[in-house]
Write a protein that holds these residues in place. Structure first.
Motif, short mmCIF file in Angstrom:
data_model
loop_
_atom_site.label_atom_id
_atom_site.label_comp_id
_atom_site.label_asym_id
_atom_site.label_seq_id
_atom_site.Cartn_x
_atom_site.Cartn_y
_atom_site.Cartn_z
N LEU A 78 -56.05 -1.26 -47.59
CA LEU A 78 -56.21 -0.61 -48.89
C LEU A 78 -54.92 0.12 -49.29
CD1 LEU A 78 -59.77 0.95 -48.41
CD2 LEU A 78 -59.20 -1.21 -49.53
N TRP A 79 -54.38 0.86 -48.34
CA TRP A 79 -53.14 1.62 -48.54
C TRP A 79 -52.01 0.68 -48.95
CZ3 TRP A 79 -48.34 1.73 -46.13
CH2 TRP A 79 -47.59 2.91 -46.20
N SER A 80 -51.90 -0.45 -48.27
CA SER A 80 -50.82 -1.40 -48.54
C SER A 80 -50.94 -2.02 -49.92
CB SER A 80 -50.82 -2.49 -47.47
OG SER A 80 -50.60 -1.95 -46.19
N VAL A 81 -52.13 -2.42 -50.31
CA VAL A 81 -52.33 -3.05 -51.61
C VAL A 81 -51.97 -2.08 -52.74
CG1 VAL A 81 -54.05 -3.95 -53.22
CG2 VAL A 81 -54.05 -4.71 -50.84
N LEU A 82 -52.43 -0.85 -52.64
CA LEU A 82 -52.16 0.12 -53.71
C LEU A 82 -50.67 0.43 -53.83
CD1 LEU A 82 -55.17 2.59 -53.23
CD2 LEU A 82 -54.83 0.94 -55.08
N LEU A 83 -50.02 0.70 -52.71
CA LEU A 83 -48.61 1.08 -52.78
C LEU A 83 -47.71 -0.10 -53.16
CD1 LEU A 83 -48.19 3.60 -49.83
CD2 LEU A 83 -48.12 4.06 -52.27
N THR A 84 -48.02 -1.28 -52.64
CA THR A 84 -47.22 -2.46 -53.00
C THR A 84 -47.34 -2.76 -54.48
OG1 THR A 84 -47.53 -3.39 -50.79
CG2 THR A 84 -46.84 -4.91 -52.52
N SER A 85 -48.49 -2.48 -55.06
CA SER A 85 -48.73 -2.77 -56.48
C SER A 85 -47.79 -2.00 -57.40
CB SER A 85 -50.18 -2.45 -56.86
OG SER A 85 -51.08 -3.24 -56.12
N ILE A 86 -47.34 -0.82 -56.95
CA ILE A 86 -46.46 -0.01 -57.80
C ILE A 86 -45.08 0.21 -57.17
CG2 ILE A 86 -48.22 1.18 -59.14
CD1 ILE A 86 -48.14 3.44 -57.12
#
Length: 302
Positions: free
Chosen positions: A137-145
C-alpha cells in the motif's frame, strides 16, 4: 485497538479501544494537538524522548513493545527532507483526496528544525493489514506521486510507533490537514494494483546495516544485479525481503540460488535458508520450512 506510549522510552503500551474507530482517534488527536511552544531544538529533542505521544493502530500480540504486531489499521507515511512543506503536503493530500480516502497530514516535531519537509500522513484502512500488505500500500501511494518517504516502518520494523501531532513554534505555520468526509482505503484493490506491476512499485535500493545502495546501474549485467539482491538478503533479510515480494518468496529464491551455486549441496542449502529465516522478526516454523524443503528439492536441478 490503540496502543499508546508517552515518549519513546516507555516499554509497555497503554491500550484501549475507540468506539468510533481508530482513525477517529487519530483525527481527534490531530485536532486537539499536544503543544510544545517556545522551545529550542534541544528542548524539543528531550520532549520527543519523554513527553510526546506515540501510537500504533491495529493489533499486537500482547502489551509490551517487544511483542509481535499482528496487523495495522492505519497506514502511516513519513516524508523526511524532501522538497518544501506546502508543495509536498499538497501533492500527498491531492492524491488521497482524489481517492476520497480518510486521512490526516501534519508536520512532525522536527519540521523547520531539520532540512526539508518533515511531515506525516495517516491513512484509514478498510481492514487490518500484514507487514507485506502494508509495504505494498505504501509503495503504490508514494510511487504514484513520485515521493520516497521513510521506509523504516515498512522495511525494517513493523513495530515502529508514529508520533502524534505536536504543535511547536517552529512548525506552527504548517497547519494540519484533516480529511474526514471520505471512506477507508480499499486495501484489496490497492494490493491488486501492486501485484499487477510489482517491478513498478518495488523499491530500487538495497538496505544493509542502515546503508542504502542503489540496485541498478548502467552496463551491469542481470546476473550481477540478481547476486546483489541475494547477498543483501543474506546479510539483512528483514530490510530486503520485499525485493522478492515476500518472505516466503525470498526464502525460496535464496534456496534455489544456493542450491544451484553449490552444485546441489543440500546441507549448505538447508543451513543457509534456516539461518536467513531465523534473522526475521516473524520466521516461519521449522515444520513449515521442512515441508518447503521437501517440495523444493523435488523440482530443483543444478
Amino acid at each position: 485497538m490503540i496502543y499508546l506510549t508517552k515518549g519513546v522510552r516507555q516499554r509497555r503500551y497503554d491500550v484501549f479501544k475507540e468506539t468510533n474507530g481508530d482513525f477517529y482517534h487519530l483525527a481527534q488527536m490531530t485536532k486537539a494537538a499536544q503543544e510544545a511552544l517556545n522551545q529550542t531544538a534541544d528542548q524539543l529533542a528531550e520532549y520527543k524522548l519523554n513527553m510526546a505521544k506515540y501510537v500504533l493502530y491495529g493489533r499486537v500480540d500482547g502489551v509490551e513493545r517487544a511483542d509481535k504486531v499482528i496487523g495495522r489499521t492505519v497506514l502511516f507515511i513519513d516524508i523526511d527532507d524532501e522538497g518544501n512543506y506546502p508543495d509536498t503536503s499538497k501533492r500527498l493530500n491531492d492524491l488521497l483526496e482524489a481517492y476520497s480516502v480518510l486521512h490526516v497530514i501534519y508536520p512532525t516535531i522536527s519540521n523547520n528544525i531539520k532540512d526539508g519537509a518533515r511531515l506525516r500522513a495517516g491513512v484509514a484502512l478498510d481492514r487490518s493489514v500484514t507487514a507485506e500488505e502494508y509495504l505494498k500500500l505504501w509503495s503504490v501511494l508514494l510511487t504514484s506521486i513520485g515521493l520516497h518517504g521513510d521506509d523504516t516502518a515498512v522495511n525494517k520494523s513493523f513495530k515502529q510507533l508514529q508520533g502524534l501531532y505536536v504543535k511547536t513554534s517552529q512548525n506552527a505555520e504548517n497547519e494540519p490537514i484533516i480529511y474526514s468526509d471520505g471512506h477507508t482505503l480499499p486495501v484489496d484493490e490497492f494490493i491488486k494494483i501492486y501485484d499487477a506491476s510489482p517491478k513498478k512499485y518495488r523499491k530500487n535500493t538495497l538496505s544493509i546495516n542502515g546503508f542504502s545502495v542503489e540496485t541498478s546501474k548502467k552496463n551491469v549485467p542481470n546476473w550481477a544485479e540478481h547476486n546483489k539482491k541475494f547477498i543483501a538478503c543474506l546479510l539483512d533479510p528483514e530490510s530486503n525481503y520485499m525485493l522478492f515480494d515476500g518472505w516466503d518468496n525470498m526464502l525460496t529464491a535464496i534456496g534455489g540460488w544456493t542450491f544451484k551455486n553449490t552444485y546441489g549441496d543440500v546441507r549448505t542449502t538447508v543451513e543457509t535458508v534456516e539461518a536467513v529465516n531465523k534473522l526475521g522478526s516473524d520466521p516461519i516454523s521449522n515444520s513449515e520450512l521442512k515441508h518447503k524443503f521437501d517440495t523444493w528439492f523435488k523440482r530443483w536441478s543444478v
